[in-house]
Scaffold this motif. Structure first.
Motif, mmCIF file in Angstrom:
data_model
loop_
_atom_site.group_PDB
_atom_site.id
_atom_site.type_symbol
_atom_site.label_atom_id
_atom_site.label_comp_id
_atom_site.label_asym_id
_atom_site.label_seq_id
_atom_site.Cartn_x
_atom_site.Cartn_y
_atom_site.Cartn_z
ATOM 1 N N TYR A 159 0.837 -1.212 0.000
ATOM 2 C CA TYR A 159 0.000 0.000 0.000
ATOM 3 C C TYR A 159 0.868 1.256 0.000
ATOM 4 C CZ TYR A 159 -4.380 -2.396 0.174
ATOM 5 O OH TYR A 159 -5.455 -3.162 -0.177
ATOM 6 N N ALA A 160 1.988 1.202 0.743
ATOM 7 C CA ALA A 160 2.899 2.356 0.784
ATOM 8 C C ALA A 160 3.344 2.751 -0.622
ATOM 9 C CB ALA A 160 4.107 2.045 1.655
ATOM 10 N N GLU A 161 3.481 1.752 -1.508
ATOM 11 C CA GLU A 161 3.974 2.006 -2.861
ATOM 12 C C GLU A 161 3.134 3.012 -3.637
ATOM 13 O OE1 GLU A 161 4.209 -1.756 -4.799
ATOM 14 O OE2 GLU A 161 5.936 -2.433 -3.625
ATOM 15 N N CYS A 162 1.842 3.103 -3.316
ATOM 16 C CA CYS A 162 1.025 4.045 -4.077
ATOM 17 C C CYS A 162 1.452 5.484 -3.798
ATOM 18 C CB CYS A 162 -0.471 3.818 -3.864
ATOM 19 S SG CYS A 162 -1.149 4.543 -2.379
ATOM 20 N N GLY A 163 2.147 5.699 -2.661
ATOM 21 C CA GLY A 163 2.693 7.020 -2.373
ATOM 22 C C GLY A 163 4.096 7.220 -2.942
ATOM 23 N N GLY A 164 4.586 6.218 -3.669
ATOM 24 C CA GLY A 164 5.898 6.350 -4.301
ATOM 25 C C GLY A 164 7.062 5.938 -3.409
ATOM 26 N N TRP A 165 6.777 5.108 -2.395
ATOM 27 C CA TRP A 165 7.847 4.634 -1.504
ATOM 28 C C TRP A 165 7.407 3.321 -0.890
ATOM 29 C CZ3 TRP A 165 6.642 4.224 3.825
ATOM 30 C CH2 TRP A 165 5.393 4.767 4.176
ATOM 31 N N THR A 166 8.314 2.645 -0.208
ATOM 32 C CA THR A 166 7.967 1.447 0.540
ATOM 33 C C THR A 166 9.015 1.255 1.640
ATOM 34 O OG1 THR A 166 7.312 -0.880 0.367
ATOM 35 C CG2 THR A 166 9.180 -0.183 -0.988
ATOM 36 N N PHE A 167 8.999 0.095 2.303
ATOM 37 C CA PHE A 167 10.006 -0.174 3.331
ATOM 38 C C PHE A 167 10.329 -1.656 3.327
ATOM 39 C CE2 PHE A 167 5.726 -0.022 5.116
ATOM 40 C CZ PHE A 167 5.601 -1.242 5.763
ATOM 41 N N ASP A 168 11.543 -1.965 3.810
ATOM 42 C CA ASP A 168 11.927 -3.377 3.864
ATOM 43 C C ASP A 168 11.575 -3.959 5.235
ATOM 44 O OD1 ASP A 168 13.847 -2.502 5.638
ATOM 45 O OD2 ASP A 168 15.534 -2.708 4.238
ATOM 46 N N LYS A 169 11.957 -5.216 5.461
ATOM 47 C CA LYS A 169 11.569 -5.911 6.694
ATOM 48 C C LYS A 169 12.108 -5.228 7.944
ATOM 49 C CE LYS A 169 9.974 -10.293 5.221
ATOM 50 N NZ LYS A 169 9.566 -9.665 3.957
ATOM 51 N N ALA A 170 13.262 -4.563 7.778
ATOM 52 C CA ALA A 170 13.871 -3.872 8.918
ATOM 53 C C ALA A 170 13.282 -2.480 9.123
ATOM 54 C CB ALA A 170 15.380 -3.784 8.703
ATOM 55 N N GLY A 171 12.358 -2.098 8.240
ATOM 56 C CA GLY A 171 11.742 -0.780 8.376
ATOM 57 C C GLY A 171 12.524 0.328 7.703
ATOM 58 N N LYS A 172 13.450 -0.022 6.839
ATOM 59 C CA LYS A 172 14.211 1.000 6.109
ATOM 60 C C LYS A 172 13.398 1.502 4.920
ATOM 61 C CE LYS A 172 18.621 1.539 3.777
ATOM 62 N NZ LYS A 172 18.447 1.025 2.420
ATOM 63 N N ARG A 173 13.328 2.818 4.796
ATOM 64 C CA ARG A 173 12.561 3.434 3.717
ATOM 65 C C ARG A 173 13.245 3.247 2.364
ATOM 66 N NH1 ARG A 173 8.973 7.936 3.062
ATOM 67 N NH2 ARG A 173 8.850 8.066 5.320
ATOM 68 N N ILE A 174 12.444 2.929 1.351
ATOM 69 C CA ILE A 174 12.963 2.807 -0.010
ATOM 70 C C ILE A 174 12.138 3.731 -0.898
ATOM 71 C CG2 ILE A 174 13.290 1.227 -1.959
ATOM 72 C CD1 ILE A 174 13.219 -1.043 0.297
ATOM 73 N N GLN A 175 12.782 4.659 -1.555
ATOM 74 C CA GLN A 175 12.075 5.606 -2.427
ATOM 75 C C GLN A 175 11.837 4.957 -3.790
ATOM 76 O OE1 GLN A 175 10.991 8.298 -0.948
ATOM 77 N NE2 GLN A 175 9.853 8.822 -2.812
ATOM 78 N N LEU A 176 10.611 5.033 -4.302
ATOM 79 C CA LEU A 176 10.279 4.360 -5.564
ATOM 80 C C LEU A 176 9.929 5.318 -6.693
ATOM 81 C CD1 LEU A 176 8.060 1.430 -4.235
ATOM 82 C CD2 LEU A 176 10.458 1.346 -4.916
ATOM 83 N N ASN A 177 9.929 6.606 -6.389
ATOM 84 C CA ASN A 177 9.749 7.534 -7.501
ATOM 85 C C ASN A 177 10.649 8.745 -7.300
ATOM 86 O OD1 ASN A 177 8.440 9.015 -5.568
ATOM 87 N ND2 ASN A 177 6.530 9.251 -6.710
ATOM 88 N N TYR A 178 10.636 9.643 -8.260
ATOM 89 C CA TYR A 178 11.474 10.838 -8.195
ATOM 90 C C TYR A 178 10.597 12.029 -7.840
ATOM 91 C CZ TYR A 178 14.948 7.952 -10.534
ATOM 92 O OH TYR A 178 15.846 6.959 -10.844
ATOM 93 N N ASP A 179 11.148 12.957 -7.043
ATOM 94 C CA ASP A 179 10.302 14.056 -6.580
ATOM 95 C C ASP A 179 10.410 15.309 -7.455
ATOM 96 O OD1 ASP A 179 12.780 14.805 -5.828
ATOM 97 O OD2 ASP A 179 12.347 15.038 -3.697
ATOM 98 N N ILE A 180 10.679 15.077 -8.721
ATOM 99 C CA ILE A 180 10.636 16.145 -9.727
ATOM 100 C C ILE A 180 9.951 15.532 -10.941
ATOM 101 C CG2 ILE A 180 12.071 17.520 -11.318
ATOM 102 C CD1 ILE A 180 14.017 17.956 -9.064
ATOM 103 N N CYS A 181 9.215 16.345 -11.665
ATOM 104 C CA CYS A 181 8.510 15.841 -12.852
ATOM 105 C C CYS A 181 8.673 16.823 -14.012
ATOM 106 C CB CYS A 181 7.024 15.676 -12.516
ATOM 107 S SG CYS A 181 6.031 14.995 -13.859
ATOM 108 N N TYR A 182 8.967 16.281 -15.178
ATOM 109 C CA TYR A 182 9.020 17.082 -16.406
ATOM 110 C C TYR A 182 8.055 16.481 -17.430
ATOM 111 C CZ TYR A 182 13.044 20.023 -15.362
ATOM 112 O OH TYR A 182 13.880 20.961 -14.830
ATOM 113 N N PRO A 183 7.377 17.310 -18.182
ATOM 114 C CA PRO A 183 6.537 16.777 -19.253
ATOM 115 C C PRO A 183 7.331 16.699 -20.554
ATOM 116 C CG PRO A 183 6.179 19.137 -19.078
ATOM 117 C CD PRO A 183 7.265 18.776 -18.066
#
Ligand SMILES: [Zn+2]
Ligand SMILES: [Zn+2]
Ligand SMILES: [Zn+2]
Length: 371
Positions: A159-183
């Motif tokens: 579910y976290a992935e829909c916000g563009g991030w997730t976490f591993d079993k140890a609770g470490k944050r993993i960023q899954l998208n970039y916080d800049i956007c260009y068209p």
């Protein structure tokens, strides 16, 4: 269908009089982009007063919401507090980076939830809020599942992935998208651009025999693209005819000097061969358009609510659910990089291509979704 009309703007043949859907959508977007501060404030106020309509896809609330978010990045804490007070938990994007008081109320509601549907909606809203307290809460729910978990298909970390991030079993944050956007925007013929799409290659697809294509070639050394952290060229290569029929999508390795090596792919249902549905005209259109990288960044959700904009970074407009491909080399989730709407390249072609990357392993994935 009798195509006796033409779009007055682009000349596309149409079965009706007026603008084609893409020119209409572009015209509507440019109107929204030209809203004044007063107009934006009016829309925000209307949305606050009528917030309950948002959850029911009620117009104009629903359209206003997406216009404010996608084109003006103008969803305020006041709107978020109004949504919370009315228990409006859809669309979850309402709560993107919401303030702490809103976050705490969402967490309290989630911890109180008995029903799987409520829990799913609240987890999505919290994923959009996305701070460390949310991570802690979702991690705790993943480690100590509540009864509702049995009725959901996936864990809180998904579910976290829909916000563009997730976490591993140890609770470490993993960023899954970039916080800049260009068209990608329409440029002039032969205009210089660090992002090119739809370049036809010499090699042929093992399934259908059609031309392979470098569907996206991006030069990370351009100042605008430094946020990607790719110190060279990224190439995404697939067969445009078959990419929608591949079980795991298309994958390729790339080298920063512009090299690209497609990886073996499997068709659905173990089929060996695929018919080539693309006409010569399709190949011509694919490789003869004038998309160039926009001059300035746009809001992160710029490409998240329309079907006629290609973007790099930010959030995608997932046709189905969000989907992060597992890197075949390191086993980690890939990062979402870009989306290409097929119809912007080849008229009448459905669906969207989502391009993701594992920057560590220099592997790119391409997945197709359509309704
Ligand atoms: Zn048109
Ligand atoms: Zn093919
Ligand atoms: Zn990897």
């Amino acid at each position: 269908m009798d195509l006796k009309y033409h779009c007055p703007n682009c000349g596309t043949s149409l079965g009706y009089e007026g603008l084609c859907w893409k020119c209409k959508s572009e015209k509507e977007r440019s109107e929204v982009l030209s809203w004044t501060q007063e107009q934006i404030a009016e829309k925000q106020e209307y949305l606050i007063q009528n917030i309950a309509g948002l959850e029911d896809f009620h117009d104009p609330e629903f359209t206003d919401f997406w216009n404010l978010l996608s084109y003006h990045d103008a969803i305020t804490p006041q709107i978020q507090r109004a949504a919370l007070a009315a228990k409006v938990y859809y669309p979850c994007e309402t709560y993107y980076h919401a303030p702490e008081d809103v976050r705490d109320s969402l967490i309290a509601a989630l911890l109180d939830a008995n029903n799987a549907n409520d829990a799913a909606n609240l987890m999505s809203c919290l994923a959009m809020q996305g701070d460390d307290k949310v991570l802690e809460t979702l991690l705790e729910l993943e480690q100590n599942p509540r009864p509702w978990r049995k009725r959901l298909y996936v864990d809180p970390s998904v579910y976290a992935e829909c916000g563009g991030w997730t976490f591993d079993k140890a609770g470490k944050r993993i960023q899954l998208n970039y916080d800049i956007c260009y068209p990608l925007v329409k440029g002039k013929a032969n205009e210089e651009t660090p992002v090119k799409i739809g370049h036809l290659r010499e090699d042929h697809c093992p399934h259908c025999g059609g031309n392979m294509a470098d569907i996206l070639v991006l030069d990370g050394r351009d100042d605008r693209l430094k946020f990607l952290g790719i110190d060279g060229i990224l190439t995404a290569t697939c067969c445009p005819n078959c990419v929608g029929f591949l079980e795991d999508g298309a994958l390729n390795r790339f080298t920063l000097d512009g090299g690209s090596q497609p990886m073996p792919s499997k068709l659905f249902d173990g089929e060996e061969e695929m018919e080539n549905y693309m006409s010569d005209e399709d190949y011509r259109l694919l490789s003869n358009h004038h998309f160039v990288l926009g001059e300035k960044p746009v809001p992160l959700f710029y490409g998240a609510s329309c079907e006629d904009v290609n973007t790099v970074g930010g959030f995608a407009n997932w046709v189905q659910d969000w989907e992060y491909v597992t890197c075949p080399q390191c086993g980690k989730d890939m990062k979402y990089l870009a989306q290409i709407q097929w119809d912007t390249l080849m008229d009448g072609t459905e669906g969207t291509l989502y391009i993701e990357v594992c920057p560590d392993c220099k592997i790119v994935s391409m997945k197709h979704q359509q309704t």
